[in-house]
Design an enzyme around this catalytic site. Structure first.
Site, PDB file in Angstrom:
ATOM      1  NE  ARG A  58      -2.858   0.472   3.360  1.00 25.93           N
ATOM      2  CZ  ARG A  58      -2.212   0.757   4.494  1.00 25.93           C
ATOM      3  NH1 ARG A  58      -1.568   1.905   4.633  1.00 25.93           N
ATOM      4  NH2 ARG A  58      -2.196  -0.107   5.487  1.00 25.93           N
ATOM      5  CE1 TYR A 110     -16.866  11.312 -15.292  1.00 24.95           C
ATOM      6  CE2 TYR A 110     -16.395  11.211 -12.944  1.00 24.95           C
ATOM      7  CZ  TYR A 110     -16.796  10.593 -14.112  1.00 24.95           C
ATOM      8  OH  TYR A 110     -17.126   9.275 -14.099  1.00 24.95           O
ATOM      9  CG  ASP A 182     -10.275  15.784 -14.457  1.00 23.62           C
ATOM     10  OD1 ASP A 182      -9.598  15.265 -15.364  1.00 23.62           O
ATOM     11  OD2 ASP A 182     -11.244  15.217 -13.916  1.00 23.62           O
ATOM     12  CE  LYS A 207     -13.116   7.791 -18.072  1.00 28.95           C
ATOM     13  NZ  LYS A 207     -13.477   9.019 -17.381  1.00 28.95           N
TER      14      LYS A 207
HETATM   15  C1  LIG Z   1     -13.863   9.386 -16.123  1.00 28.77           C
HETATM   16  C2  LIG Z   1     -13.462  10.691 -15.575  1.00 28.77           C
HETATM   17  C3  LIG Z   1     -13.193  10.830 -14.215  1.00 28.77           C
HETATM   18  C4  LIG Z   1     -13.340   9.703 -13.235  1.00 28.77           C
HETATM   19  O1  LIG Z   1     -12.393   8.710 -13.450  1.00 28.77           O
HETATM   20  P1  LIG Z   1     -12.646   7.166 -13.070  1.00 28.77           P
HETATM   21  O2  LIG Z   1     -11.411   6.521 -13.567  1.00 28.77           O
HETATM   22  O3  LIG Z   1     -13.896   6.746 -13.770  1.00 28.77           O
HETATM   23  O4  LIG Z   1     -12.809   7.108 -11.595  1.00 28.77           O
HETATM   24  C5  LIG Z   1     -12.767  12.076 -13.775  1.00 28.77           C
HETATM   25  N1  LIG Z   1     -12.656  13.123 -14.608  1.00 28.77           N
HETATM   26  C6  LIG Z   1     -12.931  13.021 -15.928  1.00 28.77           C
HETATM   27  C7  LIG Z   1     -12.780  14.212 -16.805  1.00 28.77           C
HETATM   28  C8  LIG Z   1     -13.353  11.805 -16.448  1.00 28.77           C
HETATM   29  O5  LIG Z   1     -13.630  11.720 -17.748  1.00 28.77           O
END
Ligand SMILES: *Cc1c(COP(=O)(O)O)cnc(C)c1O
Length: 389
Positions: A58, A110, A182, A207
């Site tokens: 961890r 998001y 983000d 993504k």
């Molecule tokens: C998908 C996404 C998230 C969340 O990520 P996860 O891997 O699904 O937890 C956060 N920000 C954006 C812009 C996203 O497209």
């Protein structure tokens, strides 16, 4: 780190990340170190050996470390941290704040980030203001004496609104805030917010970084060692860490990031133009289009519009028929994979946003978001045309 050269261009650094040859075996792949714990026996020997780098997985794992150093280098940050999901990365980055702190967030971040802030962090005593950050004055107006952070996302989801990062980070710096962004949609290939003044960059590596719709993962990179220590305390203390296989999958995905993004973006640009010219489409949202209202701002901070776009049909029925009839796009959540995905924000990513709020933001029942994959562009355009007709 033998082969990392500062002068190497981004595409080269994706491959030569310092981990392209395992020192123990020469393997051209990062070993997946599948263990929960590490032998500390030698520490108790006579004479005692120095403590090893790893003690419990961890707290740290060699495969995870390779991913963390790779993303830190690509974003140009001091420290990188990997998490079990994008949401885990974001919640852990926000975990450095305390009850009574005030955070200003863009209103169209998001949906899951919004839900996290509005439910859990509010309950734990964070104060929150959601503002339209595409007008930077709104950030200035939202400042309070206890404001500690600014949380942005650009291009925004699902309407691809653009925020002027340099201007926002300058306001944050002046007010002594930690600025967090983000960067999931653009990746460090197309946008490096730390160079523009951000303090922390977060990612859903699920993504474009992972890129193959086969792993859930998240990353956080910070500008300074000091912020790194604060995030590490949350990573280790809350424990939302990824397993080594997931880290390995993201590392593998990152190697082809440039070539995937180049192809998917070029395809997205053509698809956006085709949709714009389509009689059954009433609006297209994509920063690659000349009439995007903040295209100049986007172009100044990113060399490309990315591979996500959205459009409206003007009619809910037509949007639903598109989702049912498209053969090549999966009707699904998520984005950034090699497969084209068509999402329906009102029933998927933004289902948890109250209806009136959605309407105010322009997230209407006829809105479709497309993440353009690696299929042939002509095939996609023909398929979308069929699905719209
Ligand atoms: C998908 C996404 C998230 C969340 O990520 P996860 O891997 O699904 O937890 C956060 N920000 C954006 C812009 C996203 O497209």
């Amino acid at each position: 780190m033998k082969s990392v050269q500062n002068g190497d261009s981004f595409g080269t650094r994706l491959i030569h990340n310092g981990y392209e040859s395992d020192p123990a075996t020469g393997a051209l792949g990062v070993p997946v170190v599948q263990t929960s714990t590490f032998n500390q026996g030698p520490v108790f020997g006579d004479p005692p050996a120095a403590a090893g780098e790893f003690d419990y997985a961890r707290s740290g794992n060699p495969t995870r470390k390779a991913l963390e150093e790779t993303i830190a280098a690509l974003e140009g940050g001091a420290k990188g941290y990997a998490f079990g999901s994008g949401i885990a990365a974001i919640s852990s980055a926000l975990g450095i704040f305390s009850a009574g702190d005030h955070i200003i967030a863009a209103e169209d971040i998001y949906g899951g980030s919004r839900r996290m802030l509005n439910t859990f962090y509010r309950r734990w005593g964070l104060e929150l203001s959601a503002v339209d950050a595409s007008n930077t004055e709104n950030i200035r107006r939202a400042l309070r004496p206890n404001t500690k952070a600014l949380f942005l996302e650009t291009p925004s989801n699902p309407l691809l609104k653009i925020t002027d990062l340099k201007a926002c980070f300058a306001i944050a710096k002046e007010a002594g805030l930690v600025s967090i962004i983000d960067n999931t949609f653009q990746t460090p290939y197309l946008q490096r917010p730390l160079e523009l003044g951000a303090d922390i960059v977060v990612h859903s590596a699920t993504k474009f970084l992972g890129g193959h719709s086969d792993v859930i993962s998240g990353l956080a990179v910070c500008a300074t060692e000091e912020l790194g220590q604060r995030i590490y305390a949350v990573q280790n203390g809350f424990g939302a860490v990824p397993g080594p296989w997931d880290c390995w999958l993201v590392l593998r995905g990152i190697k082809t990031l440039k070539i995937r993004m180049d192809a998917q973006q070029a395809s997205a640009q053509k698809i956006a133009a085709a949709l714009k010219a389509h009689p059954k489409v009433s609006a297209v949202y994509y920063p690659g289009l000349a009439d995007h209202p903040l295209k100049a701002v986007h172009d100044a901070q990113s060399p490309g519009p990315g591979a996500v776009l959205s459009f409206k049909t003007g009619d809910t029925g037509a949007a639903l028929r598109f989702l049912a009839k498209t053969r090549l796009a999966a009707a699904a959540v998520s984005l950034g994979g090699v497969e084209t995905i068509a999402s329906y924000p009102v029933r998927m990513s933004h289902a948890s946003v109250p209806v009136e709020e959605r309407r105010r933001l322009g997230i209407t029942d006829d809105l479709i978001r497309i993440s353009v994959g690696l299929e042939d562009t002509g095939d996609l355009i023909a398929d979308f045309d069929r699905a719209l007709s």
